[in-house]
Motif scaffolding. Structure first.
Motif, PDB file in Angstrom:
ATOM      1  N   GLY A   1       0.807  -1.205   0.000  1.00 62.14           N
ATOM      2  CA  GLY A   1       0.000   0.000   0.000  1.00 62.14           C
ATOM      3  C   GLY A   1       0.844   1.262   0.000  1.00 62.14           C
ATOM      4  O   GLY A   1       2.067   1.233  -0.148  1.00 62.14           O
ATOM      5  N   THR A   2       0.151   2.409   0.187  1.00 65.04           N
ATOM      6  CA  THR A   2       0.783   3.721   0.046  1.00 65.04           C
ATOM      7  C   THR A   2       0.485   4.600   1.251  1.00 65.04           C
ATOM      8  O   THR A   2      -0.626   4.599   1.781  1.00 65.04           O
ATOM      9  CB  THR A   2       0.255   4.423  -1.223  1.00 65.04           C
ATOM     10  N   LEU A   3       1.490   5.352   1.684  1.00 65.83           N
ATOM     11  CA  LEU A   3       1.315   6.466   2.608  1.00 65.83           C
ATOM     12  C   LEU A   3       1.484   7.746   1.804  1.00 65.83           C
ATOM     13  O   LEU A   3       2.488   7.904   1.093  1.00 65.83           O
ATOM     14  CB  LEU A   3       2.340   6.429   3.739  1.00 65.83           C
ATOM     15  N   LEU A   4       0.528   8.640   1.892  1.00 65.42           N
ATOM     16  CA  LEU A   4       0.615   9.928   1.210  1.00 65.42           C
ATOM     17  C   LEU A   4       1.057  10.977   2.216  1.00 65.42           C
ATOM     18  O   LEU A   4       0.376  11.211   3.227  1.00 65.42           O
ATOM     19  CB  LEU A   4      -0.741  10.299   0.617  1.00 65.42           C
ATOM     20  N   ALA A   5       2.210  11.589   1.972  1.00 63.66           N
ATOM     21  CA  ALA A   5       2.767  12.582   2.881  1.00 63.66           C
ATOM     22  C   ALA A   5       2.703  13.956   2.231  1.00 63.66           C
ATOM     23  O   ALA A   5       3.211  14.150   1.116  1.00 63.66           O
ATOM     24  CB  ALA A   5       4.217  12.228   3.236  1.00 63.66           C
ATOM     25  N   LEU A   6       2.075  14.912   2.904  1.00 64.10           N
ATOM     26  CA  LEU A   6       1.960  16.283   2.412  1.00 64.10           C
ATOM     27  C   LEU A   6       1.991  17.240   3.595  1.00 64.10           C
ATOM     28  O   LEU A   6       1.818  16.824   4.742  1.00 64.10           O
ATOM     29  CB  LEU A   6       0.688  16.465   1.586  1.00 64.10           C
ATOM     30  N   HIS A   7       2.225  18.494   3.315  1.00 64.94           N
ATOM     31  CA  HIS A   7       2.340  19.455   4.416  1.00 64.94           C
ATOM     32  C   HIS A   7       0.986  19.949   4.901  1.00 64.94           C
ATOM     33  O   HIS A   7       0.729  19.999   6.100  1.00 64.94           O
ATOM     34  CB  HIS A   7       3.203  20.641   3.996  1.00 64.94           C
ATOM     35  N   HIS A   8       0.105  20.302   3.967  1.00 64.10           N
ATOM     36  CA  HIS A   8      -1.203  20.866   4.320  1.00 64.10           C
ATOM     37  C   HIS A   8      -2.225  19.733   4.442  1.00 64.10           C
ATOM     38  O   HIS A   8      -2.662  19.190   3.428  1.00 64.10           O
ATOM     39  CB  HIS A   8      -1.669  21.860   3.259  1.00 64.10           C
ATOM     40  N   PRO A   9      -2.640  19.357   5.646  1.00 60.98           N
ATOM     41  CA  PRO A   9      -3.560  18.235   5.791  1.00 60.98           C
ATOM     42  C   PRO A   9      -4.957  18.583   5.263  1.00 60.98           C
ATOM     43  O   PRO A   9      -5.466  19.681   5.520  1.00 60.98           O
ATOM     44  CB  PRO A   9      -3.596  17.999   7.309  1.00 60.98           C
ATOM     45  N   PRO A  10      -5.592  17.668   4.557  1.00 60.49           N
ATOM     46  CA  PRO A  10      -6.925  17.943   3.998  1.00 60.49           C
ATOM     47  C   PRO A  10      -8.035  17.637   4.994  1.00 60.49           C
ATOM     48  O   PRO A  10      -8.893  16.768   4.762  1.00 60.49           O
ATOM     49  CB  PRO A  10      -6.961  17.005   2.790  1.00 60.49           C
ATOM     50  N   ILE A  11      -8.044  18.347   6.121  1.00 59.73           N
ATOM     51  CA  ILE A  11      -9.034  18.099   7.166  1.00 59.73           C
ATOM     52  C   ILE A  11      -9.481  19.424   7.769  1.00 59.73           C
ATOM     53  O   ILE A  11      -8.808  20.444   7.622  1.00 59.73           O
ATOM     54  CB  ILE A  11      -8.460  17.195   8.283  1.00 59.73           C
ATOM     55  N   PRO A  12     -10.613  19.436   8.475  1.00 60.25           N
ATOM     56  CA  PRO A  12     -11.010  20.642   9.211  1.00 60.25           C
ATOM     57  C   PRO A  12     -10.056  20.883  10.383  1.00 60.25           C
ATOM     58  O   PRO A  12      -9.405  19.954  10.875  1.00 60.25           O
ATOM     59  CB  PRO A  12     -12.422  20.290   9.719  1.00 60.25           C
ATOM     60  N   VAL A  13     -10.006  22.143  10.843  1.00 62.16           N
ATOM     61  CA  VAL A  13      -9.152  22.486  11.992  1.00 62.16           C
ATOM     62  C   VAL A  13      -9.966  23.301  13.002  1.00 62.16           C
ATOM     63  O   VAL A  13      -9.720  24.489  13.191  1.00 62.16           O
ATOM     64  CB  VAL A  13      -7.885  23.259  11.549  1.00 62.16           C
TER      65      VAL A  13
ATOM     66  N   LEU B   1      -0.328  11.516   5.888  1.00 67.14           N
ATOM     67  CA  LEU B   1       0.484  12.143   6.926  1.00 67.14           C
ATOM     68  C   LEU B   1       0.663  13.617   6.608  1.00 67.14           C
ATOM     69  O   LEU B   1       1.053  13.968   5.484  1.00 67.14           O
ATOM     70  CB  LEU B   1       1.853  11.458   7.019  1.00 67.14           C
ATOM     71  N   GLY B   2       0.396  14.483   7.564  1.00 69.69           N
ATOM     72  CA  GLY B   2       0.518  15.912   7.335  1.00 69.69           C
ATOM     73  C   GLY B   2       1.180  16.629   8.494  1.00 69.69           C
ATOM     74  O   GLY B   2       1.488  16.041   9.538  1.00 69.69           O
TER      75      GLY B   2
END
Length: 330
Positions: free
Chosen positions: A178-190, A220-221
């Motif tokens: 499988g895959t882990l997607l790592a990015l800086h800006h998490p695509p979630i509410p805050v 991962l963000g």
């Protein structure tokens, strides 16, 4: 924290025998250390004249040497250099890469809004590029995708059409684990940091359309400077805190409050059927009880029934404190 001029030199402690599960679950197939927002500055400069970001990074790396599972990879989800200074990226590699080599771990860099693509690509990858810094890594069959969500000149995040097309092509073929997607800006509410809503990842639905139904097992963000969790397109999202200063999610009389405390990293343990995320605080706390590590081999030598009777039974000799010397308890 470790002083900036003191190298991290403690030996890596590895088990001499294969991991023997003490419960019903097997050992994880992969262990990933998720670190974020080191915000290194040139020449040992302090953030806000108070926080030493290099000391925080060194403390985070030192924590990794204590863990029962040595990480297969160190994933840094952005804001590597606070002002994108060339010498800060050089120092980042000087601090991180020797420890990663000692641990036998790959290093995965991810762009953040404080990073600059040209300097980042030249000093971390020996490439001259102003293009989005998207890359894939193979960690023993676990694919890690570093997706550049930075926007030149801004602090919010975006993913371009070309990037989405590239990502869809990468994910078209599943990876063995499988895959882990790592990015800086998490695509979630805050909801705990309203200011971050203004600098969040824009048009998140477009990314959701690409990752939904793929082999992405976790996202991962970073960016927020505190640990938080959610889901996105049915995928678990884990946001790691910062190793420099953190955002207080419950500030007193402040819209935003950065504090020198609560720094943490997140350990990601990948199993065949799930992913487990664990927050590891960086600051030491007073110990009030403990069991020496020599107990591990003794417990592994027992049967599952014997272990349960010894540690779970409330009136067992162990829980009455009568096996302190034998099991190294103090």
């Amino acid at each position: 924290m470790v002083p900036p001029d003191q190298p991290v030199t403690r030996p890596v402690i590895r088990p001499v025998t294969p991991h023997v599960p003490l419960g019903q679950h097997p050992a994880p197939t992969h262990t990933i250390a998720h670190l974020s927002d080191p915000h290194l500055l040139a020449d040992g400069a302090l953030q806000y004249d108070a926080v030493d970001p290099e000391a925080g990074l060194r403390t985070a790396l030192e924590r990794l040497r204590r863990l029962p599972h040595a990480p297969d990879a160190l994933v840094f989800t952005g804001d590597l250099a606070d002002e994108a200074e060339p010498s800060a990226y050089v120092r980042l590699r000087e601090v991180v890469e020797p420890v990663a080599a000692d641990l036998g771990a790959q290093v995965v860099w991810v762009m953040g809004n404080h990073d600059e693509r040209s300097t980042y690509s030249r000093l971390l990858f020996d490439e001259e590029s102003d293009a989005p810094q998207d890359r894939t890594y193979d960690v023993r069959g676990l694919r890690v995708v570093a997706l550049d969500t930075s926007v030149p000149g801004y602090h919010h995040g975006e993913v371009t059409d070309d990037q989405l097309h590239w990502l869809a092509g990468v994910l078209a073929e599943p990876a063995p684990h499988g895959t882990l997607l790592a990015l800086h800006h998490p695509p979630i509410p805050v909801p705990m940091l309203r200011a971050a809503e203004i600098i969040e990842l824009a048009d998140q639905h477009r990314l959701a359309e690409v990752v939904a139904g793929t082999d992405v097992r976790s996202i991962l963000g970073g960016h927020f400077h505190f640990s938080t969790y959610s889901t996105f397109a049915g995928i678990p999202v884990s946001v790691a805190s910062a190793s420099c200063y953190t955002s207080d999610p419950a500030p007193l009389g402040r819209f935003v409050s950065g504090v020198d405390g609560h720094q943490a990293i997140t350990m990601v343990h990948v199993y065949d059927d799930r992913v487990v995320q664990t927050v590891v605080p960086l600051g030491d706390a007073p110990e009030v009880s403990g069991v020496l590590p020599t107990v591990t081999a003794q417990l592994e030598a027992l049967s599952a029934e014997e272990r349960r009777e010894l540690l779970s039974r409330k009136d067992s000799a162990f829980n009455r404190g009568e096996l302190a010397e034998e099991l190294g308890r103090w």
